[in-house]
Design an enzyme around this catalytic site. Structure first.
Site, mmCIF file in Angstrom:
data_model
loop_
_atom_site.group_PDB
_atom_site.id
_atom_site.type_symbol
_atom_site.label_atom_id
_atom_site.label_comp_id
_atom_site.label_asym_id
_atom_site.label_seq_id
_atom_site.Cartn_x
_atom_site.Cartn_y
_atom_site.Cartn_z
ATOM 1 C CG ASP A 188 -1.699 1.209 1.447
ATOM 2 O OD1 ASP A 188 -2.335 1.637 0.471
ATOM 3 O OD2 ASP A 188 -1.687 1.764 2.562
ATOM 4 C CG ASP A 190 -2.044 7.355 0.553
ATOM 5 O OD1 ASP A 190 -2.529 8.489 0.589
ATOM 6 O OD2 ASP A 190 -1.666 6.813 -0.497
#
Length: 396
Positions: A188, A190
């Site tokens: 991922d 963020d």
């Protein structure tokens, strides 16, 4: 000027295999020690303890062993150093420390202890029960080490100069995770590869930061549907000028250990993928900074130099992330048992569940509870420790 630092890392899992070979007599007679799937059905756990060197004067093994001594069902076997392994060299350009660095252990201030937990009696264990057992052991041992290390550490310090040793990660994993050769790592973006949530940064610039942050937090906690939250947040961005995009890129900071982690995985032969529910514009920028192989994220709809507030389908949500990981593995001819996924939010859980090893990075409680391993002490290099590698140290 940034300087380059080199680290060395063992290329294979000989130490773990040797540890497993050493316990052959404790396993069922027909156990094939080279069959990792068969080993997954046994309640043989890899135990990885990550600590700061500030407690290096303490006998960490003593504390781990004392806990095991109180568990009549388990043996403890120490995994040896990787002296016989072949090594790869990793060179990383050091950058200025960020605010988050002060809260996480620097590479050279980290100790990693590796063990096998082996049942006294040979038995099989249903995967669901094994996962539950791993979480119970993790909770008990982590709480015990924090308590004992805090007490002992404070006893060795000057009166009135005490503190809480609340920096212990215990990973309790099936030994099969340590023995497999993983080939695909998906991250991922963020709050995982970077310290910020990009859409929150966009919203701050647009003057709607509090509204968007509230929606983001609710989504990451799994309280509202990701698609709904995404559409709500993007709609609030309507009219935002594209002039702010480059400025936001310049303000994004990589997570502690991100460069080292990606460099190490690349040196070890991994294919690396950024899978984000954020926007492609920023994801491509971060992937370029880190040398990540490919990017999957959402397009940001722009007309006449302004964000329209409309979403482009399909949204990269949790289900889409999982599908991307699965399709990427299939395209590359990689088994899902050779995949590692790392994330921090509820929308990362589907891809983490598909992977052989799902790692929660400074994640929400719901994510930590369902991940195979949870990193809370170190930076992103804790992923390497969860994969069974020893502590990183600069080469001479």
């Amino acid at each position: 000027m940034p300087k380059n630092t080199s680290y060395s890392l063992p290329k294979d899992s000989k130490a773990w295999q040797q540890a497993v070979d050493s316990i052959a007599a404790l396993l069922p007679e027909d156990t094939n020690l080279q069959d990792f799937d068969a080993l997954q059905s046994l309640p043989v756990f890899a135990l990885i303890v990550v600590l700061p060197t500030q407690v290096s004067a303490l006998d960490i093994h003593q504390y781990v062993q004392s806990w095991v001594d109180e568990q009549p069902s388990w043996h403890l076997v120490t995994v040896a150093e990787d002296t016989d392994a072949s090594f790869v060299n990793i060179t990383v350009s050091d950058t200025e420390p960020t605010a988050a660095d002060a809260q996480r252990l620097p590479f050279t201030h980290t100790q990693v202890y590796r063990y096998l937990l082996v049942p006294v009696t040979d038995t099989l264990m249903h995967p669901g029960k094994k996962t539950a057992a791993a979480h119970i052991i993790d909770d008990q041992l982590t709480a015990r080490l924090r308590r004992d290390l805090t007490e002992e550490y404070n006893n060795t310090r000057s009166t009135g100069n005490t503190g809480n040793i609340n920096v212990v990660d215990c990973h309790i994993l099936s030994v099969g995770h340590m023995l497999r050769t993983h080939k695909l790592a998906c991250f991922d973006m963020d709050s995982t590869l970077i310290e910020q949530e990009v859409i929150v940064e966009l919203a701050k610039t647009a003057g709607i930061g509090e509204e968007v942050e509230a929606i983001t937090e609710a989504a990451m906690r799994g309280e509202i549907d990701f698609d709904e939250s995404f559409a709500q947040r993007v709609a609030l961005l309507k009219g935002t000028s594209t002039d702010v995009l480059d400025d936001i890129c310049s303000r994004l900071t990589l997570s502690t250990g991100a460069r080292t982690t990606i460099s190490a995985l690349k040196a070890l032969g991994y294919h690396t993928v950024l899978v984000s529910g954020g926007f492609t514009y920023f994801a491509r920028y971060i992937a370029e900074q880190l040398g990540i192989d490919e990017v999957h994220a959402n397009a940001l709809d722009i007309e006449e130099g302004e964000v329209t507030g409309h979403i482009q389908w399909p949204i990269v949500n949790g289900a889409k992330k999982a599908a991307i990981v699965e399709h990427t593995a299939e395209r590359l001819g990689i088994e899902m048992s050779q995949v590692v996924c790392v994330g921090d939010g509820a929308n990362d859980l589907p891809m983490m569940a598909l992977a052989d090893l799902g790692v929660a990075y400074h994640a929400k409680p719901i994510v930590q509870a369902r991940a195979d391993a949870a990193i809370n002490v170190t930076g992103l290099e804790g992923t390497l420790y969860a994969l069974g590698y020893p502590a990183l140290a600069p080469t001479e």
